[in-house]
Enzyme design. Sequence first.
Site, PDB file in Angstrom:
ATOM      1  N   TYR A  53       0.843  -1.204   0.000  1.00  0.00           N
ATOM      2  CA  TYR A  53       0.000   0.000   0.000  1.00  0.00           C
ATOM      3  C   TYR A  53       0.875   1.250   0.000  1.00  0.00           C
ATOM      4  O   TYR A  53       2.064   1.212   0.360  1.00  0.00           O
ATOM      5  CB  TYR A  53      -0.940  -0.015   1.210  1.00  0.00           C
ATOM      6  N   LEU A 264      -8.052   8.199  -1.718  1.00  0.00           N
ATOM      7  CA  LEU A 264      -8.858   8.892  -0.712  1.00  0.00           C
ATOM      8  C   LEU A 264      -7.989   9.576   0.330  1.00  0.00           C
ATOM      9  O   LEU A 264      -8.324  10.677   0.800  1.00  0.00           O
ATOM     10  CB  LEU A 264      -9.817   7.903  -0.039  1.00  0.00           C
TER      11      LEU A 264
END
Length: 326
Positions: A53, A264
């Site tokens: 990530y 986001l």
Amino acid sequence: MLKAQYQVRGPVPQDVIEAVELQLPAPAAGEVRVKVQAAPINPSDVLTLTGEYGMLPPLPAIGGNEGVGRVEELGAEVSHLKVGQLVLLPVGCGTWVSHLNAPASKLIPLPEADPQQLAMMTVNPPTASLLLSQFVDLQPGDWVIQNAANSGVGSYLVQLAKLRGFKTINVVRRESAVAGVEAEGGDVVLVDGPDLAKRVRAATGGADVRLGIDAVGGAATDHLAACLCEGGVLVNYGMMSRQPCQVSAASFVFRDVTLKGFWLAKWFRQATQAEQMRVFGELTQLIASGKLRARVAATYDVSEIKQAVAAAASGERDGKILIVPK
């Protein structure tokens, strides 16, 4: 009390995390003790465990980035919350736990509604909402195409698009996922393939599709790009295939398609408090009223974290995996 903790990262996410005993002090001044009611496992959580990530916490770490709980004990100087109140947990606080202490100022009171649905509010619903509003000025009746339509974001996007008057073309990777997306209101549901553009034109009567939303990467990105009209915008927000986005030069050169990315976490950093409140205010009302829901495939206790992560990493589930402490 239990917490789901990992000391290393590795290619098999369930192998690096385990449930261990949790010991918490009494809440300090300005803090509250919260009993977690529900916390989801998102694709970003799985990628965090594997180290893939874009933002990784220091080790050792507790898993989980969102969830809801009930206030169990108040520390000194806390007056705006009460015992038993349902609250939204701070983003990124490590929510795969049975209990946690948190600053009272970081907890957002929630209306009394299904905790499992509210627990999924912080990541997937705003992602779906912003994908529909930030890149193309869509009008009622416009078409949007997305892949991974049976995912958490995909489900919310179908529902939000319908509420806003948009039509959705929903692409999935297996025939068994078609019925679930149709049941949620998807206008067109198709299994991905190299001839996707031809089938989309037939299903929509050749309508212009100005916005494409990609969570898969690899050849799937190119399939969506081929479906867009001239000047269309394709937005990638995920890499479920773990492959780089591929787009034919023909889409860029002959039809002026644009490929952009959305994260986001970056939006959170850049959006004003008023912008965040506007997005989450709408979503809270829709979820609390039952107008916006996500499928739940299974729930697990914190003690079952290995099985839960394995289920979340599987591509065959139908709905979200939640940690629901006993």
